[in-house]
Design a protein around this motif. Structure first.
Motif, PDB file in Angstrom:
ATOM      1  N   ALA A 190       0.839  -1.208   0.000  1.00 38.54           N
ATOM      2  CA  ALA A 190       0.000   0.000   0.000  1.00 38.54           C
ATOM      3  C   ALA A 190       0.872   1.256   0.000  1.00 38.54           C
ATOM      4  O   ALA A 190       0.592   2.214  -0.731  1.00 38.54           O
ATOM      5  CB  ALA A 190      -0.939  -0.004   1.201  1.00 38.54           C
ATOM      6  N   ARG A 191       1.915   1.238   0.795  1.00 38.23           N
ATOM      7  CA  ARG A 191       2.829   2.396   0.842  1.00 38.23           C
ATOM      8  C   ARG A 191       3.602   2.526  -0.474  1.00 38.23           C
ATOM      9  O   ARG A 191       3.781   3.620  -0.996  1.00 38.23           O
ATOM     10  CB  ARG A 191       3.783   2.238   2.020  1.00 38.23           C
ATOM     11  CG  ARG A 191       4.696   3.403   2.204  1.00 38.23           C
ATOM     12  CD  ARG A 191       5.484   3.292   3.484  1.00 38.23           C
ATOM     13  NE  ARG A 191       6.587   4.218   3.465  1.00 38.23           N
ATOM     14  CZ  ARG A 191       7.754   4.008   4.023  1.00 38.23           C
ATOM     15  NH1 ARG A 191       7.961   2.894   4.695  1.00 38.23           N
ATOM     16  NH2 ARG A 191       8.716   4.884   3.947  1.00 38.23           N
ATOM     17  N   ASP A 240       2.050  -3.482  -8.669  1.00 40.47           N
ATOM     18  CA  ASP A 240       1.341  -2.200  -8.569  1.00 40.47           C
ATOM     19  C   ASP A 240       0.443  -2.036  -9.799  1.00 40.47           C
ATOM     20  O   ASP A 240       0.926  -2.040 -10.933  1.00 40.47           O
ATOM     21  CB  ASP A 240       2.359  -1.063  -8.488  1.00 40.47           C
ATOM     22  CG  ASP A 240       1.745   0.295  -8.243  1.00 40.47           C
ATOM     23  OD1 ASP A 240       0.529   0.480  -8.483  1.00 40.47           O
ATOM     24  OD2 ASP A 240       2.497   1.202  -7.830  1.00 40.47           O
ATOM     25  N   PRO A 241      -0.869  -1.894  -9.616  1.00 41.64           N
ATOM     26  CA  PRO A 241      -1.798  -1.807 -10.753  1.00 41.64           C
ATOM     27  C   PRO A 241      -1.457  -0.707 -11.759  1.00 41.64           C
ATOM     28  O   PRO A 241      -1.697  -0.878 -12.954  1.00 41.64           O
ATOM     29  CB  PRO A 241      -3.151  -1.540 -10.090  1.00 41.64           C
ATOM     30  CG  PRO A 241      -3.020  -2.061  -8.708  1.00 41.64           C
ATOM     31  CD  PRO A 241      -1.582  -1.868  -8.324  1.00 41.64           C
ATOM     32  N   LYS A 242      -0.882   0.392 -11.313  1.00 42.18           N
ATOM     33  CA  LYS A 242      -0.583   1.474 -12.254  1.00 42.18           C
ATOM     34  C   LYS A 242       0.544   1.118 -13.226  1.00 42.18           C
ATOM     35  O   LYS A 242       0.728   1.773 -14.242  1.00 42.18           O
ATOM     36  CB  LYS A 242      -0.260   2.781 -11.521  1.00 42.18           C
ATOM     37  CG  LYS A 242       1.086   2.839 -10.852  1.00 42.18           C
ATOM     38  CD  LYS A 242       1.317   4.239 -10.266  1.00 42.18           C
ATOM     39  CE  LYS A 242       2.430   4.255  -9.260  1.00 42.18           C
ATOM     40  NZ  LYS A 242       2.082   3.695  -7.970  1.00 42.18           N
ATOM     41  N   ASN A 243       1.282   0.040 -12.920  1.00 42.16           N
ATOM     42  CA  ASN A 243       2.408  -0.357 -13.761  1.00 42.16           C
ATOM     43  C   ASN A 243       2.106  -1.557 -14.657  1.00 42.16           C
ATOM     44  O   ASN A 243       3.014  -2.131 -15.232  1.00 42.16           O
ATOM     45  CB  ASN A 243       3.624  -0.678 -12.872  1.00 42.16           C
ATOM     46  CG  ASN A 243       4.062   0.502 -12.070  1.00 42.16           C
ATOM     47  OD1 ASN A 243       3.972   1.649 -12.507  1.00 42.16           O
ATOM     48  ND2 ASN A 243       4.530   0.251 -10.857  1.00 42.16           N
ATOM     49  N   ARG A 244       0.845  -1.914 -14.792  1.00 37.77           N
ATOM     50  CA  ARG A 244       0.507  -3.129 -15.538  1.00 37.77           C
ATOM     51  C   ARG A 244       0.987  -3.090 -16.988  1.00 37.77           C
ATOM     52  O   ARG A 244       1.244  -4.129 -17.583  1.00 37.77           O
ATOM     53  CB  ARG A 244      -0.980  -3.427 -15.456  1.00 37.77           C
ATOM     54  CG  ARG A 244      -1.878  -2.421 -16.117  1.00 37.77           C
ATOM     55  CD  ARG A 244      -3.359  -2.799 -15.940  1.00 37.77           C
ATOM     56  NE  ARG A 244      -4.199  -1.704 -16.332  1.00 37.77           N
ATOM     57  CZ  ARG A 244      -4.635  -0.759 -15.528  1.00 37.77           C
ATOM     58  NH1 ARG A 244      -4.318  -0.781 -14.265  1.00 37.77           N
ATOM     59  NH2 ARG A 244      -5.391   0.220 -15.971  1.00 37.77           N
TER      60      ARG A 244
END
Length: 99
Positions: A4-5, A54-58
């Motif tokens: 999360a962090r 991390d979802p933003k890096n998919r």
């Protein structure tokens, strides 16, 4: 570090953190300090895993996986024949772009 962090960081911050650990690992390997090199490598690999998760890096998973494989290879069999300069040239390009 908890995911999360880690996920709150931008990709630039994640890359800088990973790159810093890789720089330390590579330097320690060059100074023939395998225990410290491995400690830094393990932290870098943990952060790479968090970055891949991390979802933003998919959309970056393929590149991150290639970098991860090359890094693991450098610290083991080194079949790709990388050296300190070739490993760090990749990461230094990020440092230059960010700063």
């Amino acid at each position: 570090m908890e995911s999360a962090r880690w996920n709150k960081m931008s990709i630039s911050e994640q890359i800088l953190n990973i790159g810093g650990e890789i720089q330390r690992a590579v330097d320690r390997k060059a100074q023939n300090e395998p225990k410290l090199a491995n400690d830094y490598l393990e932290k870098a690999l943990e952060w790479i895993r968090l970055t891949k998760d991390d979802p933003k890096n998919r959309n970056r998973i393929e590149e991150i996986t290639i970098v991860e494989d090359e890094l693991k290879d450098y610290f083991s069999s080194n079949k790709y024949k990388n050296d300190k300069n070739s490993i760090m040239s990749y990461w230094n390009s990020f440092f230059s772009a960010i700063f």
